[in-house]
Enzyme design. Structure first.
Site, short mmCIF file in Angstrom:
data_model
loop_
_atom_site.label_atom_id
_atom_site.label_comp_id
_atom_site.label_asym_id
_atom_site.label_seq_id
_atom_site.Cartn_x
_atom_site.Cartn_y
_atom_site.Cartn_z
N ASP A 1 34.38 -5.65 5.09
CA ASP A 1 33.37 -5.57 4.03
C ASP A 1 33.52 -6.74 3.05
OD1 ASP A 1 35.61 -4.76 2.39
OD2 ASP A 1 35.41 -2.78 3.32
N ASP B 1 29.49 -14.82 19.56
CA ASP B 1 28.84 -14.54 20.85
C ASP B 1 29.62 -15.12 22.03
OD1 ASP B 1 26.63 -13.34 19.60
OD2 ASP B 1 25.53 -15.24 19.47
N GLU C 1 20.06 -21.79 14.94
CA GLU C 1 20.63 -21.44 16.24
C GLU C 1 19.53 -21.63 17.28
OE1 GLU C 1 22.74 -17.91 18.83
OE2 GLU C 1 20.97 -17.54 17.64
N ASP D 1 37.78 2.37 5.90
CA ASP D 1 36.84 3.04 6.81
C ASP D 1 36.79 2.36 8.18
OD1 ASP D 1 35.41 0.75 6.29
OD2 ASP D 1 33.60 1.76 5.57
O1 TEU Z 1 22.05 -14.98 19.56
C1 TEU Z 1 20.98 -15.52 20.29
C2 TEU Z 1 21.29 -15.71 21.70
O2 TEU Z 1 20.56 -16.35 22.40
C3 TEU Z 1 22.46 -14.97 22.19
O3 TEU Z 1 21.89 -13.92 22.88
C4 TEU Z 1 23.37 -15.71 23.09
O4 TEU Z 1 22.72 -16.46 24.06
C5 TEU Z 1 24.24 -14.70 23.78
O5 TEU Z 1 24.78 -13.84 22.82
C6 TEU Z 1 25.35 -15.34 24.54
O6 TEU Z 1 26.01 -14.33 25.22
C7 TEU Z 1 21.78 -14.49 18.30
C8 TEU Z 1 23.03 -13.90 17.69
O7 TEU Z 1 24.00 -14.90 17.55
C9 TEU Z 1 23.50 -12.74 18.52
O8 TEU Z 1 24.70 -12.20 18.04
C10 TEU Z 1 22.41 -11.71 18.50
O9 TEU Z 1 22.75 -10.66 19.36
C11 TEU Z 1 21.06 -12.29 18.94
O10 TEU Z 1 20.76 -13.52 18.30
C12 TEU Z 1 19.95 -11.36 18.56
O11 TEU Z 1 19.76 -11.37 17.19
CA CA Z 2 35.24 -1.07 4.81
#
Ligand code: TEU
Ligand code: CA
Length: 544
Positions: free
Chosen positions: A29, A316, A242, A25
């Site tokens: 997964d 990220d 984090e 798909d």
């Molecule tokens: O990330 C937290 C965060 O501060 C991020 O926004 C980071 O600074 C940014 O992505 C850098 O470009 C966490 C997760 O890792 C991220 O994937 C999520 O989008 C975010 O929290 C919201 O849950």
């Molecule tokens: Ca799949």
């Protein structure tokens, strides 16, 4: 530092959606992960951290949870997860879950109730402020769109969201809410989850002026409480927070074993260095000396007090080899190995992001329509429509910094879609999979994969890599990153050239005779007092 069962392990981050698709798909997964566990065992990792797998409308790829107890259907079923845990156990790998506790989805039943009725039980599970439709309360810009306050006409109130409009922040002041979260964590512990990565955990306390207080004492109070009622109930779990806003001082508190909060935190100083007026949206390269100073500082300051996490990439961040190394084919493998050497010989727990062990690179999408990430799309609109950046410049920024660079499918082999799926992948595959893929690297003893495998094994086998005292060398050098580790009479020397030019150095006296080379990315055999390092060369010497 007291020894812990997890001190010798290396963790591996899986972005499930992009790892391996078992049913065509186009979305990775659990069965896909299961089919690749032998690969991960061969690499030698002791833990896998999997991106959020709970039910979600996926505005932010699972970081917007609508049911903390259900499994996202795209990924499989609860039975698939149980099978994954069991198969991991057989291979001595623990499964770490990504816990998103700062916010839920706006489609979570708690929020649906909360947004309907000011007097209902769940209203206080979120953060509200009165106002009028055209006069929002004072507040900062939200991470992924608009202001942190979003209007709810039905109850004539604003709710607070740190990230996107679809991610309303939970109200940690509400004890019932906290207890519901702790019960949920215990549920997953019973399912065999052996570790947790706490998403954006230093955002849970708000400053009362439309922002978050990432330095608040209260965060520690909540973490101690959470520890007591959930993961602290077992001593075989591993936790990492984090904490995008953490300082050194805070990190020492979070991960001080005596305080029973978290085992370690992710700090982001080294990946934020080089940011500009619009945060990460710049085409500037990172500053090597600053980067080095930051890495050294964290090694020195946490030593003996708290535990470091070590990473150069995640879901990220752009691909580490493209950012800190050199992804030109002439230097790609060498510089990927150099970066790995530099990181994996430090003190702390290394986190390998999927594909990093192959030297996977940025994808450099040059069409906006190829991007999928809410953050990239949001900032493109916001920064170009307000005239702060031109669309042409912003496209360059996205190519270098978009989170989608890390999210293209894992490159397994040279078949269509890199062997990730037999269908249409949810995001385009990086066309360089014909040159960079797991199948080829498994056959090649000199591959980036086998280099990582060796680094991971060395950490498992050698106490000095885990516990040795860190000392930086060549602090002011603008190409070389070098340091020693010491444990009793043992000594370790790591030398890395971060540049595309040769670099001259002198080997410290102790290592000029009788030292053993543990690993080298260029096959260097002779270690004279004077050494001319090749571009991106790295080696590690060991002396008893
Ligand atoms: O990330 C937290 C965060 O501060 C991020 O926004 C980071 O600074 C940014 O992505 C850098 O470009 C966490 C997760 O890792 C991220 O994937 C999520 O989008 C975010 O929290 C919201 O849950
Ligand atoms: Ca799949």
């Amino acid at each position: 530092m007291d020894k812990k069962w997890w001190h010798h392990l290396t963790a591996y981050q899986i972005y499930t959606r992009s790892f391996c698709d078992s049913n065509g798909d186009g979305i990775g997964d659990f069965q896909g992960i299961i089919s690749k566990l032998d690969y991960l065992q061969e690499l030698g990792v002791g833990a896998i951290w999997i991106s959020p797998f709970n039910d979600s409308p996926n505005y932010d790829n699972g970081y917007d949870i609508s049911d903390y107890y259900a499994i996202l259907k795209d990924f499989g079923t609860t039975e698939d997860l149980e099978e994954l845990v069991k198969e991991c156990e057989k291979r001595d790998i623990i499964v770490m879950m990504d816990l998103v506790l700062n916010h839920s989805s706006n489609e979570h039943p708690w929020f649906l109730e909360a947004a309907k009725d000011r007097d209902g039980k769940y209203h206080d599970y979120y953060i509200w402020e009165e106002g009028t439709e055209d006069q929002p309360p004072q507040g900062e810009g939200a991470f992924f769109g608009g202001n942190v306050w979003e209007w709810t006409p039905q109850i004539q109130e604003y709710y607070y969201h740190t990230f996107s409009i679809q991610q309303p922040d939970l109200n940690w002041k509400n004890e019932d809410m906290r207890k519901d979260l702790y019960a949920m964590i215990r549920y997953w512990m019973e399912k065999g989850i052996r570790g947790f990565r706490m998403d954006a955990i230093d955002n849970i306390v708000k400053n009362g002026h439309g922002g978050n207080d990432q330095q608040s004492e209260k965060i520690h109070t909540y973490l101690q409480e959470m520890n007591k009622y959930s993961f602290g109930l077992q001593d075989n779990l591993l936790t990492v927070g984090e904490t995008g806003g953490t300082t050194l001082e805070m990190a020492k508190v979070y991960s001080d074993p005596e305080r029973k909060e978290l085992d370690m935190v992710f700090q982001f100083e080294h990946v934020e260095n080089g940011n500009g007026d619009y945060g990460k949206w710049t085409t500037e390269k990172y500053d090597f000396k600053e980067f080095k100073n930051i890495m050294i500082k964290w090694q020195e300051e946490l030593a003996g007090k708290a535990w470091n996490s070590l990473f150069l990439g995640n879901h990220d961040q752009p691909r580490s080899v493209s950012r800190f190394g050199n992804d030109n084919p002439a230097y790609r493998d060498i510089s990927a190995k150099m970066l790995a050497t530099c990181l994996h010989m430090m003190q702390g727990t290394p986190y390998v992001y999927q594909g990093e062990e192959l030297g996977m690179t940025n994808v450099y999408f040059d069409k906006l329509e190829d991007y999928r990430d809410i953050e990239s799309l949001h900032y493109f609109t916001e920064l170009t429509e307000t005239g702060r950046l031109t669309p042409e410049y912003m496209m360059k920024c996205l190519m270098l910094r978009s989170r989608d660079n890390a999210r293209t499918p894992m490159q397994w082999d040279t078949s269509a879609s890199a062997g990730f799926t037999t269908g249409e992948p949810w995001i385009k595959v990086n066309p360089n999979y014909r040159q960079i893929n797991a199948a080829d690297q498994l056959k090649d003893p000199d591959s980036v994969f086998h280099y990582y495998q060796k680094l991971i094994r060395l950490r498992k086998e050698m106490d000095i890599i885990v516990y040795g005292e860190f000392e930086a060398l060549y602090r002011d050098h603008d190409q070389i990153f070098a340091y020693t580790r010491k444990l009793g009479s043992e000594k370790l020397l790591t030398v890395c050239n971060f540049s595309a030019q040769e670099a001259e150095m002198e080997l410290p006296e102790t290592f000029t005779e009788g030292a053993q080379c543990l690993i080298t990315n260029m096959g260097r055999k002779v270690f004279d007092r004077k050494i001319i390092l090749n571009p991106y060369e790295a080696f590690v010497l060991y002396k008893k």
